[in-house]
Motif scaffolding. Structure first.
Motif, PDB file in Angstrom:
ATOM      1  N   PRO A  68       0.925  -1.377  -0.131  1.00  0.00           N
ATOM      2  CA  PRO A  68       0.001   0.021   0.098  1.00  0.00           C
ATOM      3  C   PRO A  68       0.974   1.249   0.119  1.00  0.00           C
ATOM      4  N   ASN A  69       1.832   1.160   0.487  1.00  0.00           N
ATOM      5  CA  ASN A  69       2.601   2.593   0.682  1.00  0.00           C
ATOM      6  C   ASN A  69       3.853   2.710  -0.142  1.00  0.00           C
ATOM      7  N   GLY A  70       4.212   1.668  -1.004  1.00  0.00           N
ATOM      8  CA  GLY A  70       5.293   1.560  -1.885  1.00  0.00           C
ATOM      9  C   GLY A  70       5.726   0.308  -2.416  1.00  0.00           C
ATOM     10  N   TRP A  71       7.058   0.000  -2.308  1.00  0.00           N
ATOM     11  CA  TRP A  71       7.515  -1.343  -2.909  1.00  0.00           C
ATOM     12  C   TRP A  71       8.396  -1.820  -1.825  1.00  0.00           C
ATOM     13  N   VAL A  72       8.279  -3.215  -1.627  1.00  0.00           N
ATOM     14  CA  VAL A  72       9.151  -4.149  -0.765  1.00  0.00           C
ATOM     15  C   VAL A  72      10.013  -4.970  -1.695  1.00  0.00           C
ATOM     16  N   ILE A  73      11.395  -5.055  -1.638  1.00  0.00           N
ATOM     17  CA  ILE A  73      12.159  -5.761  -2.219  1.00  0.00           C
ATOM     18  C   ILE A  73      12.583  -6.767  -1.138  1.00  0.00           C
TER      19      ILE A  73
END
Length: 124
Positions: A68-73
């Motif tokens: 929801p608040n961006g991206w996760v790697i």
């Protein structure tokens, strides 16, 4: 905004600030998308560079996921290896395997690159 009556000036300023805010939000969203995509590629390259590739599963597992608040790697296949390879671990028969920093350099690049690109987008 050239011919605005004085009574509507505050409304017009608010309207223009909303438009500007939306443009910046769109730019930041695009920057996040681009930088995280590039970071995953850099991480895979770094893994090959430092020699952590044996079967290739660990390297291929690195990906990014929309939240929801961006991206996760993250590593979707061998997530449990990331910490052990980055920081080292104890061996069963004693001794210690030294860590091979491969995540931290990419993370530092990502933070700096994201900040630089956002600053550039705001200054335009």
């Amino acid at each position: 905004m050239a011919n605005v009556k004085i009574g509507r000036l505050a409304d017009e300023i608010t309207s223009q600030l909303r438009k500007y805010s939306q443009v910046i939000a769109d730019d930041v969203e695009q920057i996040m998308d681009d930088v995280t995509k590039e970071a995953v590629g850099r991480l895979k390259s770094k893994i090959q560079e430092v020699g952590l590739v044996q079967t290739g599963d660990y390297m291929r597992g690195w990906t990014r996921k929309r939240v929801p608040n961006g991206w996760v790697i993250h590593n979707k296949t061998d997530y449990q290896l990331a910490h052990l390879l980055e920081y080292g671990h104890a061996m069963v028969n004693g001794g210690r395997v030294p860590g091979t920093p491969h995540i931290r350099p990419v993370e530092e690049w990502l933070e700096k690159e994201f900040e630089d690109r956002v600053e550039k987008a705001i200054k335009q």
